[in-house]
Scaffold this motif. Structure first.
Motif, PDB file in Angstrom:
ATOM      1  N   VAL A 126       0.428  -1.236  -0.102  1.00 39.43           N
ATOM      2  CA  VAL A 126      -0.028   0.243  -0.008  1.00 39.43           C
ATOM      3  C   VAL A 126       1.084   1.282  -0.062  1.00 39.43           C
ATOM      4  CG1 VAL A 126      -2.127   1.031   1.423  1.00 39.43           C
ATOM      5  CG2 VAL A 126      -1.530  -1.131   1.404  1.00 39.43           C
ATOM      6  N   PHE A 127       0.469   1.951  -1.402  1.00 41.04           N
ATOM      7  CA  PHE A 127       1.492   3.317  -1.072  1.00 41.04           C
ATOM      8  C   PHE A 127       0.674   5.151  -1.230  1.00 41.04           C
ATOM      9  CE2 PHE A 127       3.574  -0.488  -3.093  1.00 41.04           C
ATOM     10  CZ  PHE A 127       4.571  -0.434  -2.185  1.00 41.04           C
ATOM     11  N   ILE A 128       0.701   5.727  -0.935  1.00 41.10           N
ATOM     12  CA  ILE A 128       0.236   7.303  -1.029  1.00 41.10           C
ATOM     13  C   ILE A 128       1.028   7.728  -2.119  1.00 41.10           C
ATOM     14  CG2 ILE A 128      -0.016   8.882  -0.059  1.00 41.10           C
ATOM     15  CD1 ILE A 128       0.747   8.345   2.988  1.00 41.10           C
ATOM     16  N   ARG A 129      -0.009   7.995  -2.698  1.00 36.42           N
ATOM     17  CA  ARG A 129      -0.037   8.698  -4.180  1.00 36.42           C
ATOM     18  C   ARG A 129      -0.902  10.299  -4.153  1.00 36.42           C
ATOM     19  NH1 ARG A 129       2.710   5.645  -5.051  1.00 36.42           N
ATOM     20  NH2 ARG A 129       2.928   3.629  -6.488  1.00 36.42           N
ATOM     21  N   ASP A 130      -0.952  10.580  -2.742  1.00 38.24           N
ATOM     22  CA  ASP A 130      -1.733  11.842  -3.845  1.00 38.24           C
ATOM     23  C   ASP A 130      -1.989  11.860  -1.977  1.00 38.24           C
ATOM     24  OD1 ASP A 130      -1.798  12.620  -6.063  1.00 38.24           O
ATOM     25  OD2 ASP A 130      -3.223  11.330  -6.687  1.00 38.24           O
ATOM     26  N   PHE A 131      -1.816  13.531  -1.437  1.00 38.46           N
ATOM     27  CA  PHE A 131      -1.715  13.504  -0.474  1.00 38.46           C
ATOM     28  C   PHE A 131      -1.825  15.637  -0.425  1.00 38.46           C
ATOM     29  CE2 PHE A 131      -2.121  11.533   4.151  1.00 38.46           C
ATOM     30  CZ  PHE A 131      -3.085  13.138   4.674  1.00 38.46           C
ATOM     31  N   TYR A 132      -2.246  16.433  -0.213  1.00 31.69           N
ATOM     32  CA  TYR A 132      -2.147  17.248  -0.606  1.00 31.69           C
ATOM     33  C   TYR A 132      -4.113  18.422  -0.124  1.00 31.69           C
ATOM     34  CZ  TYR A 132      -4.509  17.546  -4.986  1.00 31.69           C
ATOM     35  OH  TYR A 132      -5.918  17.900  -6.896  1.00 31.69           O
ATOM     36  N   GLY A 133      -3.338  20.086   0.076  1.00 31.12           N
ATOM     37  CA  GLY A 133      -4.495  20.999   0.015  1.00 31.12           C
ATOM     38  C   GLY A 133      -4.622  21.319  -0.840  1.00 31.12           C
ATOM     39  N   ARG A 134      -5.453  22.037  -1.161  1.00 31.42           N
ATOM     40  CA  ARG A 134      -5.284  23.630  -2.094  1.00 31.42           C
ATOM     41  C   ARG A 134      -6.449  24.455  -1.936  1.00 31.42           C
ATOM     42  NH1 ARG A 134      -4.491  23.166  -8.180  1.00 31.42           N
ATOM     43  NH2 ARG A 134      -4.432  21.317  -8.321  1.00 31.42           N
ATOM     44  N   PHE A 135      -6.046  25.495  -2.157  1.00 31.38           N
ATOM     45  CA  PHE A 135      -6.999  27.061  -1.443  1.00 31.38           C
ATOM     46  C   PHE A 135      -7.070  27.946  -2.491  1.00 31.38           C
ATOM     47  CE2 PHE A 135      -3.892  29.310   0.266  1.00 31.38           C
ATOM     48  CZ  PHE A 135      -3.449  30.325  -0.522  1.00 31.38           C
ATOM     49  N   PHE A 136      -8.622  28.533  -2.648  1.00 30.85           N
ATOM     50  CA  PHE A 136      -8.754  29.171  -3.655  1.00 30.85           C
ATOM     51  C   PHE A 136      -9.158  30.535  -3.315  1.00 30.85           C
ATOM     52  CE2 PHE A 136      -9.983  25.015  -4.812  1.00 30.85           C
ATOM     53  CZ  PHE A 136      -9.356  24.792  -5.827  1.00 30.85           C
ATOM     54  N   GLU A 137      -7.919  31.525  -4.048  1.00 31.69           N
ATOM     55  CA  GLU A 137      -8.898  32.984  -3.401  1.00 31.69           C
ATOM     56  C   GLU A 137      -9.654  33.570  -4.382  1.00 31.69           C
ATOM     57  OE1 GLU A 137      -8.746  35.679  -5.381  1.00 31.69           O
ATOM     58  OE2 GLU A 137      -8.214  35.027  -7.450  1.00 31.69           O
ATOM     59  N   THR A 138     -10.415  34.115  -3.392  1.00 32.97           N
ATOM     60  CA  THR A 138     -12.125  34.643  -4.386  1.00 32.97           C
ATOM     61  C   THR A 138     -12.456  35.775  -4.764  1.00 32.97           C
ATOM     62  OG1 THR A 138     -12.764  34.419  -2.018  1.00 32.97           O
ATOM     63  CG2 THR A 138     -13.180  32.346  -3.180  1.00 32.97           C
ATOM     64  N   LYS A 139     -11.428  37.113  -4.479  1.00 26.37           N
ATOM     65  CA  LYS A 139     -11.457  38.467  -4.922  1.00 26.37           C
ATOM     66  C   LYS A 139     -11.683  37.557  -6.663  1.00 26.37           C
ATOM     67  CE  LYS A 139      -9.715  42.303  -4.213  1.00 26.37           C
ATOM     68  NZ  LYS A 139      -9.476  43.976  -3.431  1.00 26.37           N
ATOM     69  N   PHE A 140     -10.842  37.840  -7.087  1.00 24.05           N
ATOM     70  CA  PHE A 140     -10.790  37.703  -8.986  1.00 24.05           C
ATOM     71  C   PHE A 140     -11.078  36.112  -9.298  1.00 24.05           C
ATOM     72  CE2 PHE A 140      -7.346  40.732  -6.806  1.00 24.05           C
ATOM     73  CZ  PHE A 140      -8.258  42.397  -7.189  1.00 24.05           C
ATOM     74  N   ASN A 141     -11.395  35.254  -8.391  1.00 21.41           N
ATOM     75  CA  ASN A 141     -10.840  33.814  -8.571  1.00 21.41           C
ATOM     76  C   ASN A 141     -10.321  33.537  -9.954  1.00 21.41           C
ATOM     77  OD1 ASN A 141     -13.730  32.750  -6.979  1.00 21.41           O
ATOM     78  ND2 ASN A 141     -14.530  34.917  -8.094  1.00 21.41           N
ATOM     79  N   VAL A 142      -8.887  33.547 -10.069  1.00 22.56           N
ATOM     80  CA  VAL A 142      -7.984  32.890 -10.748  1.00 22.56           C
ATOM     81  C   VAL A 142      -7.227  32.317 -10.301  1.00 22.56           C
ATOM     82  CG1 VAL A 142      -8.730  34.814 -11.942  1.00 22.56           C
ATOM     83  CG2 VAL A 142      -6.919  35.014 -10.889  1.00 22.56           C
ATOM     84  N   LEU A 143      -6.455  32.590  -8.655  1.00 25.78           N
ATOM     85  CA  LEU A 143      -5.617  32.242  -7.810  1.00 25.78           C
ATOM     86  C   LEU A 143      -5.535  31.035  -7.637  1.00 25.78           C
ATOM     87  CD1 LEU A 143      -3.163  35.272  -7.491  1.00 25.78           C
ATOM     88  CD2 LEU A 143      -3.011  33.292  -9.762  1.00 25.78           C
ATOM     89  N   SER A 144      -4.833  29.635  -7.401  1.00 27.56           N
ATOM     90  CA  SER A 144      -4.943  28.976  -6.477  1.00 27.56           C
ATOM     91  C   SER A 144      -3.783  28.295  -5.617  1.00 27.56           C
ATOM     92  CB  SER A 144      -5.449  27.803  -6.913  1.00 27.56           C
ATOM     93  OG  SER A 144      -4.952  26.874  -8.122  1.00 27.56           O
ATOM     94  N   LEU A 145      -3.307  27.638  -4.928  1.00 29.33           N
ATOM     95  CA  LEU A 145      -1.965  27.301  -4.150  1.00 29.33           C
ATOM     96  C   LEU A 145      -2.299  25.925  -3.098  1.00 29.33           C
ATOM     97  CD1 LEU A 145       1.232  28.062  -3.129  1.00 29.33           C
ATOM     98  CD2 LEU A 145       0.180  28.065  -1.024  1.00 29.33           C
ATOM     99  N   ALA A 146      -1.707  25.019  -3.961  1.00 32.60           N
ATOM    100  CA  ALA A 146      -1.883  24.060  -4.021  1.00 32.60           C
ATOM    101  C   ALA A 146      -0.337  23.243  -3.260  1.00 32.60           C
ATOM    102  CB  ALA A 146      -1.758  22.862  -4.850  1.00 32.60           C
ATOM    103  N   ALA A 147      -0.729  22.525  -2.154  1.00 32.52           N
ATOM    104  CA  ALA A 147       0.698  22.265  -0.961  1.00 32.52           C
ATOM    105  C   ALA A 147       1.007  20.366  -0.728  1.00 32.52           C
ATOM    106  CB  ALA A 147       1.316  23.156  -0.025  1.00 32.52           C
ATOM    107  N   GLY A 148       1.875  19.749  -0.335  1.00 33.49           N
ATOM    108  CA  GLY A 148       1.581  18.377  -0.750  1.00 33.49           C
ATOM    109  C   GLY A 148       1.998  17.931  -1.097  1.00 33.49           C
ATOM    110  N   MET A 149       1.927  16.135  -1.621  1.00 32.17           N
ATOM    111  CA  MET A 149       1.948  15.138  -2.252  1.00 32.17           C
ATOM    112  C   MET A 149       1.211  15.206  -3.429  1.00 32.17           C
ATOM    113  SD  MET A 149       2.288  10.977  -1.586  1.00 32.17           S
ATOM    114  CE  MET A 149       3.563  11.552  -0.887  1.00 32.17           C
ATOM    115  N   PHE A 150       1.963  15.598  -5.159  1.00 32.17           N
ATOM    116  CA  PHE A 150       0.589  15.843  -5.868  1.00 32.17           C
ATOM    117  C   PHE A 150       1.665  15.637  -7.358  1.00 32.17           C
ATOM    118  CE2 PHE A 150       1.429  19.772  -4.549  1.00 32.17           C
ATOM    119  CZ  PHE A 150       2.349  20.076  -5.809  1.00 32.17           C
TER     120      PHE A 150
END
Length: 450
Positions: A126-150
Motif C-alpha cells: 500500500v502506497f500513498i499517491r496524493d496527499f495535498y491541500g489547495r485553497f482558492f482566492e475568491t476576490k478575482f477567482n483566478v489563483l490557487s495554491l496547492a501544497a503537499g504530495m501531488f
C-alpha cells in the motif's frame, strides 16, 4: 442497566452518522434522510451538524486486475514492471486506488478549499499517491495554491489519470524521468474559474519540488526543482467543431554532486564516449536536470453517440543526471557497494509519443495506436555502445515502442482493455544487446470504477 442503555445509544448514534456519510454523495437520498430528522432533539441537531460538515466529502476509486503474457521469461518491461526470471505470464492487480476529496464552495458556488488523499493498494503493498491541500482566492477567482504530495505539472501524459488513459501505462520516458509522477512541493496556479473571464481558456502552473519524487523517503539535498506549464484548454477551431488544446512545460532543477567524478559525453579514441572530470571542486555543485516539452491534442467529434477521432503528441528533450547503469532520477544519494557516492553521468536525451484514437461508430468501442521513443543519450548511436573504453552501458540504449489496443466501455463503471506492445531496442556491441530483446507484452485488463 443504565450503562448498557447509554452504550446502545452511543452505538446507534455512530451507526446513523455512518449511514449519513455513506449516503452524502447521493443528494436526493441524503435530502430524504435529512427531512426525517427531528431537529428539536440533541441527536437531530448533532446529525444536522455532521451532515453540513461532511456533505462535501467525496469517495472515488478504481481497480485494474490484469493478465499479461511476455515474449520471453524474465523479460524486462515498462508494462507494469519486470517479469520474474521463470515467468512469462502473470495475473496481477496493477492498481487499486481509493481517493477521498473534501471541497468547500462559497455562496457564489466558487471553490474555497480542497483536500485530497489517494492511496494505491495492490498485492505488492500500500502506497500513498496524493496527499495535498489547495485553497482558492475568491476576490478575482483566478489563483490557487496547492501544497503537499501531488502530480508534477509537466506535460500531458504525466497528468492524465491512469483511470482515463487509453493505454495500460505511460511511456518509457515518462516512467524513467518522472517515476510515480508525484513529488513533494508547492504550486501556484492561474486558472480563471468564471466562464466569462477573457482568459478562461488559459491555465498556468508553477511550483517548487524536492526533485526525487516518491522514489526516496525524503529529500537528500537542499536544491529544489522548478516546474512550470502553460496550457491552452480545449477550444473549438473557428468554423469547425474540432477541439484543440496544447501546452509547453519546463522542469529546471538538478541534484547536488556528492562525488567529484562527473562524466559527460566527449571523444574516446576518436569515437563517442564518456570523459570524466575529477576536480575536487565538483563536490557540492549542482548537476543539471533540465527538461523542455511541448504537447498538442486534437479531438474531432464523429457525431452524436459515435465518439471521436483523436490525435495527441508530446516531445521532451533536455539534460538528465543519473548513474552509469540507469537514467532514472535518483531517489536517494547513489552509493557504491563500499558506501561511497557513485560517479554521476550527465546525458542529453529526447523522447516523444504519438497517439491515434478512433471510436468505431460508437462511444463503447475504441481502437488506439501509440508510438513512443526514448533516447537516453542523443550523442551516441547503437554500434557505439559497447566499444572498449567508451564507458557506455545499457542505460544509453534507445528504445522504440509501438502499441496497438482495443477498448470496450461497457458502462461508466466498467472498461475492458486488450493491448500489445512491440518494443525494439538499438543493436549494439554490448553483450546481451547485440540484437532486439524479446520483451513484447500483451496486456488484458478489466477496470472497475466508482
Amino acid at each position: 442497566m443504565r450503562n448498557n442503555f447509554l452504550e446502545l445509544m452511543r452505538i446507534t448514534k455512530i451507526f446513523v452518522i455512518a449511514v449519513l456519510l455513506l449516503c452524502s454523495t447521493v443528494v436526493a437520498r441524503a435530502q430524504f434522510l435529512m427531512d426525517m430528522i427531528d431537529t428539536t432533539t440533541e441527536l437531530g441537531k448533532g446529525m444536522i451538524s455532521m451532515y453540513q460538515k461532511y456533505d462535501a466529502l467525496r469517495f472515488s476509486g478504481y481497480i485494474q486486475p490484469q493478465f499479461q503474457m511476455a515474449q520471453a521469461r524474465g523479460a524486462s518491461s515498462y508494462a507494469g514492471g519486470d517479469f520474474p526470471p521463470a515467468v512469462d505470464n502473470r495475473f496481477m492487480l496493477r492498481r487499486g486506488r481509493i481517493r477521498v476529496d473534501y471541497e468547500r464552495y462559497n455562496k457564489d458556488n466558487m471553490p474555497l478549499v480542497q483536500f485530497a488523499f489517494q492511496f494505491d493498494g495492490t498485492e505488492r503493498g500500500v502506497f500513498i499517491r496524493d496527499f495535498y491541500g489547495r485553497f482558492f482566492e475568491t476576490k478575482f477567482n483566478v489563483l490557487s495554491l496547492a501544497a503537499g504530495m501531488f502530480a508534477r505539472p509537466f506535460g500531458y501524459e504525466v497528468n492524465l489519470s491512469s483511470a482515463d488513459r487509453e493505454t495500460p501505462e505511460r511511456g518509457r520516458m515518462s516512467q524513467i524521468l518522472m517515476k510515480t509522477e508525484r513529488d513533494m512541493g508547492a504550486m501556484v496556479s492561474f486558472e480563471p474559474r468564471r466562464k466569462d473571464h477573457p482568459l478562461s481558456f488559459l491555465k498556468i502552473d508553477a511550483g517548487l519540488f524536492n526533485g526525487q519524487g516518491l522514489t526516496g523517503p525524503n529529500d537528500f539535498d537542499s536544491h529544489k526543482d522548478f516546474i512550470g506549464r502553460i496550457a491552452i484548454k480545449p477550444c473549438k477551431i473557428r468554423g469547425t467543431n474540432y477541439l484543440l488544446s496544447a501546452g509547453v512545460s519546463i522542469l529546471y532543477g538538478g541534484m547536488e554532486q556528492f562525488t567529484q567524478y562527473i562524466n559527460t559525453m566527449g571523444t574516446v579514441n576518436g569515437k563517442p564516449g564518456y570523459t570524466v572530470d575529477s576536480a575536487a571542486g565538483n563536490v557540492g555543485k549542482i548537476a543539471p536536470r533540465h527538461y523542455f516539452g511541448a504537447d498538442i491534442q486534437l479531438k474531432i467529434p464523429n457525431g452524436p453517440g459515435k465518439g471521436s477521432t483523436q490525435f495527441r503528441a508530446e516531445y521532451i528533450r533536455g539534460k538528465q543526471t543519473a548513474t552509469a547503469l540507469t537514467t532514472e532520477t535518483p531517489g536517494i544519494i547513489p552509493l557504491t557497494p563500499q558506501g561511497k557516492p557513485q560517479p554521476l553521468y550527465i546525458r542529453n536525451f529526447d523522447g516523444a509519443y504519438l497517439y491515434f484514437l478512433q471510436n468505431l461508430g460508437s462511444d463503447k468501442h475504441q481502437v488506439v495506436v501509440k508510438y513512443d521513443w526514448y533516447d537516453p543519450n542523443k550523442d551516441v548511436k547503437g554500434k557505439d555502445i559497447g566499444m572498449p573504453g567508451a564507458g557506455l552501458t545499457a542505460a544509453d540504449i534507445r528504445y522504440n515502442t509501438l502499441g496497438v489496443g482495443y477498448l470496450y466501455y461497457a458502462n461508466e463503471h466498467l472498461k475492458f482493455m486488450f493491448y500489445y506492445d512491440w518494443v525494439t531496442n538499438e543493436s549494439t556491441e554490448l553483450e546481451g544487446y547485440k540484437k532486439d530483446l524479446k520483451d513484447n507484452v500483451l496486456t488484458c485488463r478489466i477496470q472497475y470504477r466508482f
